[in-house]
Design an enzyme around this catalytic site. Structure first.
Site, PDB file in Angstrom:
ATOM      1  N   MET A  36       0.828  -1.213   0.000  1.00 27.04           N
ATOM      2  CA  MET A  36       0.000   0.000   0.000  1.00 27.04           C
ATOM      3  C   MET A  36       0.862   1.264   0.000  1.00 27.04           C
ATOM      4  O   MET A  36       0.595   2.210  -0.738  1.00 27.04           O
ATOM      5  CB  MET A  36      -0.925  -0.011   1.226  1.00 27.04           C
ATOM      6  CG  MET A  36      -1.779   1.225   1.322  1.00 27.04           C
ATOM      7  SD  MET A  36      -2.996   1.162   2.639  1.00 27.04           S
ATOM      8  CE  MET A  36      -1.984   1.339   4.096  1.00 27.04           C
ATOM      9  N   SER A  92       7.646   2.478  11.972  1.00 25.07           N
ATOM     10  CA  SER A  92       6.254   2.428  12.439  1.00 25.07           C
ATOM     11  C   SER A  92       6.166   3.053  13.823  1.00 25.07           C
ATOM     12  O   SER A  92       7.127   3.016  14.596  1.00 25.07           O
ATOM     13  CB  SER A  92       5.829   0.966  12.512  1.00 25.07           C
ATOM     14  OG  SER A  92       4.715   0.826  13.357  1.00 25.07           O
ATOM     15  N   SER A  93       4.981   3.557  14.155  1.00 27.28           N
ATOM     16  CA  SER A  93       4.803   4.180  15.472  1.00 27.28           C
ATOM     17  C   SER A  93       4.904   3.155  16.605  1.00 27.28           C
ATOM     18  O   SER A  93       5.037   3.537  17.770  1.00 27.28           O
ATOM     19  CB  SER A  93       3.450   4.895  15.546  1.00 27.28           C
ATOM     20  OG  SER A  93       2.398   3.995  15.263  1.00 27.28           O
ATOM     21  N   CYS A  94       4.876   1.861  16.293  1.00 25.93           N
ATOM     22  CA  CYS A  94       4.974   0.851  17.360  1.00 25.93           C
ATOM     23  C   CYS A  94       6.394   0.698  17.903  1.00 25.93           C
ATOM     24  O   CYS A  94       6.626  -0.070  18.825  1.00 25.93           O
ATOM     25  CB  CYS A  94       4.422  -0.495  16.916  1.00 25.93           C
ATOM     26  SG  CYS A  94       5.451  -1.322  15.723  1.00 25.93           S
ATOM     27  N   TYR A 138       8.072  -6.932  15.541  1.00 23.75           N
ATOM     28  CA  TYR A 138       8.103  -5.981  14.427  1.00 23.75           C
ATOM     29  C   TYR A 138       8.828  -4.701  14.861  1.00 23.75           C
ATOM     30  O   TYR A 138       9.654  -4.157  14.124  1.00 23.75           O
ATOM     31  CB  TYR A 138       6.656  -5.681  14.030  1.00 23.75           C
ATOM     32  CG  TYR A 138       6.466  -4.745  12.884  1.00 23.75           C
ATOM     33  CD1 TYR A 138       6.767  -5.133  11.584  1.00 23.75           C
ATOM     34  CD2 TYR A 138       5.935  -3.467  13.081  1.00 23.75           C
ATOM     35  CE1 TYR A 138       6.550  -4.276  10.518  1.00 23.75           C
ATOM     36  CE2 TYR A 138       5.719  -2.607  12.024  1.00 23.75           C
ATOM     37  CZ  TYR A 138       6.024  -3.015  10.741  1.00 23.75           C
ATOM     38  OH  TYR A 138       5.810  -2.152   9.698  1.00 23.75           O
ATOM     39  N   LYS A 161      12.176  -2.820  13.326  1.00 25.86           N
ATOM     40  CA  LYS A 161      12.132  -1.441  12.828  1.00 25.86           C
ATOM     41  C   LYS A 161      13.119  -0.536  13.582  1.00 25.86           C
ATOM     42  O   LYS A 161      13.705   0.373  12.995  1.00 25.86           O
ATOM     43  CB  LYS A 161      10.695  -0.899  12.926  1.00 25.86           C
ATOM     44  CG  LYS A 161       9.737  -1.567  11.938  1.00 25.86           C
ATOM     45  CD  LYS A 161      10.162  -1.281  10.508  1.00 25.86           C
ATOM     46  CE  LYS A 161       9.214  -1.837   9.477  1.00 25.86           C
ATOM     47  NZ  LYS A 161       9.652  -1.567   8.098  1.00 25.86           N
ATOM     48  N   HIS A 189      -4.971  -4.662   9.280  1.00 23.76           N
ATOM     49  CA  HIS A 189      -5.096  -3.655  10.333  1.00 23.76           C
ATOM     50  C   HIS A 189      -6.582  -3.339  10.546  1.00 23.76           C
ATOM     51  O   HIS A 189      -7.438  -3.777   9.786  1.00 23.76           O
ATOM     52  CB  HIS A 189      -4.336  -2.382   9.941  1.00 23.76           C
ATOM     53  CG  HIS A 189      -2.858  -2.562   9.945  1.00 23.76           C
ATOM     54  ND1 HIS A 189      -2.130  -2.784   8.798  1.00 23.76           N
ATOM     55  CD2 HIS A 189      -1.958  -2.587  10.953  1.00 23.76           C
ATOM     56  CE1 HIS A 189      -0.858  -2.927   9.099  1.00 23.76           C
ATOM     57  NE2 HIS A 189      -0.709  -2.814  10.401  1.00 23.76           N
TER      58      HIS A 189
HETATM   59  O1  GFB Z   1      -4.778  -1.909  13.426  1.00 21.63           O
HETATM   60  P1  GFB Z   1      -4.464  -2.924  14.440  1.00 21.63           P
HETATM   61  O2  GFB Z   1      -4.532  -4.349  14.016  1.00 21.63           O
HETATM   62  O3  GFB Z   1      -3.027  -2.708  15.027  1.00 21.63           O
HETATM   63  O4  GFB Z   1      -5.491  -2.770  15.682  1.00 21.63           O
HETATM   64  P2  GFB Z   1      -2.278  -1.883  16.191  1.00 21.63           P
HETATM   65  C1  GFB Z   1      -5.782  -1.534  16.258  1.00 21.63           C
HETATM   66  C2  GFB Z   1      -6.856  -1.678  17.301  1.00 21.63           C
HETATM   67  O5  GFB Z   1      -8.094  -2.004  16.647  1.00 21.63           O
HETATM   68  C3  GFB Z   1      -6.644  -2.774  18.349  1.00 21.63           C
HETATM   69  C4  GFB Z   1      -8.729  -3.079  17.319  1.00 21.63           C
HETATM   70  O6  GFB Z   1      -7.063  -2.307  19.617  1.00 21.63           O
HETATM   71  C5  GFB Z   1      -7.565  -3.900  17.865  1.00 21.63           C
HETATM   72  O7  GFB Z   1      -7.982  -4.764  18.903  1.00 21.63           O
HETATM   73  N1  GFB Z   1      -9.619  -3.797  16.399  1.00 21.63           N
HETATM   74  C6  GFB Z   1     -10.971  -3.870  16.507  1.00 21.63           C
HETATM   75  C7  GFB Z   1      -9.252  -4.526  15.323  1.00 21.63           C
HETATM   76  N2  GFB Z   1     -11.488  -4.654  15.563  1.00 21.63           N
HETATM   77  C8  GFB Z   1     -10.444  -5.073  14.800  1.00 21.63           C
HETATM   78  C9  GFB Z   1     -10.361  -5.910  13.653  1.00 21.63           C
HETATM   79  O8  GFB Z   1     -11.338  -6.444  13.148  1.00 21.63           O
HETATM   80  N3  GFB Z   1      -9.106  -6.117  13.128  1.00 21.63           N
HETATM   81  C10 GFB Z   1      -7.998  -5.530  13.675  1.00 21.63           C
HETATM   82  N4  GFB Z   1      -6.801  -5.754  13.096  1.00 21.63           N
HETATM   83  N5  GFB Z   1      -8.047  -4.762  14.783  1.00 21.63           N
HETATM   84  C11 GFB Z   1      -0.317  -2.659  14.727  1.00 21.63           C
HETATM   85  C12 GFB Z   1       0.965  -3.381  15.017  1.00 21.63           C
HETATM   86  O9  GFB Z   1      -0.821  -2.390  15.975  1.00 21.63           O
HETATM   87  O10 GFB Z   1      -0.176  -1.430  14.069  1.00 21.63           O
HETATM   88  C13 GFB Z   1       1.938  -3.299  13.920  1.00 21.63           C
HETATM   89  O11 GFB Z   1       0.669  -4.690  15.421  1.00 21.63           O
HETATM   90  C14 GFB Z   1       2.049  -1.915  13.329  1.00 21.63           C
HETATM   91  O12 GFB Z   1       3.175  -3.744  14.374  1.00 21.63           O
HETATM   92  C15 GFB Z   1       0.694  -1.345  13.003  1.00 21.63           C
HETATM   93  O13 GFB Z   1       2.731  -1.066  14.197  1.00 21.63           O
HETATM   94  C16 GFB Z   1       0.726   0.077  12.497  1.00 21.63           C
HETATM   95  O14 GFB Z   1      -2.371  -0.408  15.971  1.00 21.63           O
HETATM   96  O15 GFB Z   1      -2.682  -2.355  17.540  1.00 21.63           O
END
Ligand code: GFB
Length: 318
Positions: free
Chosen positions: A17, A109-111, A138, A142, A181
């Protein structure tokens, strides 16, 4: 000022992306964009990366290739997220040094920041506390990438810089529910529920975590700006400067998609870090600010979903 006009610019990870957005953005820079598909170049093989670089001799490199995924994918595949990212970034950065690349921009990444960093998170919060466990693998890869750029800059005088984007979304995202995500997951869930006439959608976790979102075209614009104007040791945050709870984001996505049913929570899924709003001050002071409002951005991401524009699962940076 580093002019891109007339330069050969390699976008590593152009099928992801972010890489695809950088390629779109570079169209107005008057440069020649180099790309290599996975079949043409395996970024995890050092000899292949070196040979490709020797042959193609890029002047500048956007290092947007990465194994990326959402919270569950990060938590489930720690070896892939650590090893793949370490090896590909090390291969590209080392080869860029070897062939004398003039400028390289590494994407993190911000993580990378501590789980409980003060908000908004300034660049100097790096390595001041422990990481969020769901994505420490990850994050460590990074952080190593930032340090590689700094080390080659210090030891060899290379103009290698790093940018740390916040949570990105937009056209060409990964809409696979297990590995994506949150933004593309919510778009898909709301769309499927509406199409099926379902009464509810399920979101992971409590809905209380806050996340900052930036449209990938804004991100690409910021990255080109940094490539042209920034040359220093410290990484630079790339964000919108605003965050939103996951519950409010879900409501916004439902509004854009036109789903009016209930929102329920799956508390067996992780919340991850409670908040990671980055300070946008440094990039703003360099004369850059985002242009795409969240609601408009969600609409463009949904349009891309409807058009079937999905990214390859494991490429692109976030
Ligand atoms: O975007 P996300 O997967 O990553 O999840 P992070 C963000 C928040 O959304 C978490 C919630 O609190 C999830 O529990 N969430 C709610 C969901 N419903 C959903 C869903 O259906 N799918 C997903 N995926 N999340 C990632 C890192 O962290 O962000 C990576 O793991 C990277 O390493 C990336 O830094 C930018 O923001 O938590």
């Amino acid at each position: 000022m580093y002019a891109l006009t007339g330069k050969k610019v390699w976008v590593a990870g152009h099928r992801g992306m972010v890489g695809a957005a950088i390629v779109r953005r570079l169209a107005i820079e008057g440069c020649t964009v180099l790309t290599a598909t996975r079949a043409e170049l395996d970024l995890t093989r050092q000899d292949a990366v070196e040979a490709w670089m020797q042959k193609n001799r890029p002047d500048a490199v956007f290092l947007a290739a990465a194994k990326v995924g959402g919270i569950l994918a990060n938590d489930t595949y720690p070896a892939d997220f650590l090893y793949d990212n370490l090896i590909l970034e090390a291969n590209i950065i080392q080869a860029a040094h070897k062939v004398g690349v003039e400028k390289l921009l590494f994407l993190g990444s911000s993580c990378i920041y501590p789980k409980f960093a003060d908000q908004p998170i300034t660049e100097d919060a790096l390595l001041t506390g422990s990481l969020e466990p769901t994505n420490e693998w990850y994050a460590i890869a990074k952080i190593a990438g930032i340090k590689l750029c700094q080390a080659f800059r210090r030891q060899h005088g290379r103009d290698f810089i790093s940018a740390m984007p916040t949570n990105l979304y937009g056209p060409g995202d990964n809409f696979d529910l297990k590995s994506s995500h949150v933004m593309p997951a919510l778009i898909r869930k709301a769309h499927d529920a509406k199409a099926a006439g379902a009464s509810e959608i399920t979101v992971w976790g409590t809905g209380t975590p806050r996340r900052e979102f930036l449209h990938v075209d804004d991100c690409a614009d910021a990255l080109v700006h940094l490539m042209k104007t920034y040359s220093d040791d410290s990484h630079v945050n790339v964000g919108s400067g605003e965050d939103i709870t996951i519950l409010d984001l879900t409501k916004l996505v439902c509004e854009v998609v036109g789903f009016t049913g209930k929102i329920v929570h799956d508390l067996s899924k992780p919340d991850g870090t409670p908040r990671k709003l980055m300070s946008a001050a440094k990039l703003r002071s360099m004369g850059w600010s985002p242009k795409i409002a969240l609601k408009d951005g969600v609409a463009s991401a949904y349009a891309s979903f409807l058009a079937g524009e999905f990214a390859e699962r494991s490429q692109g940076a976030a």
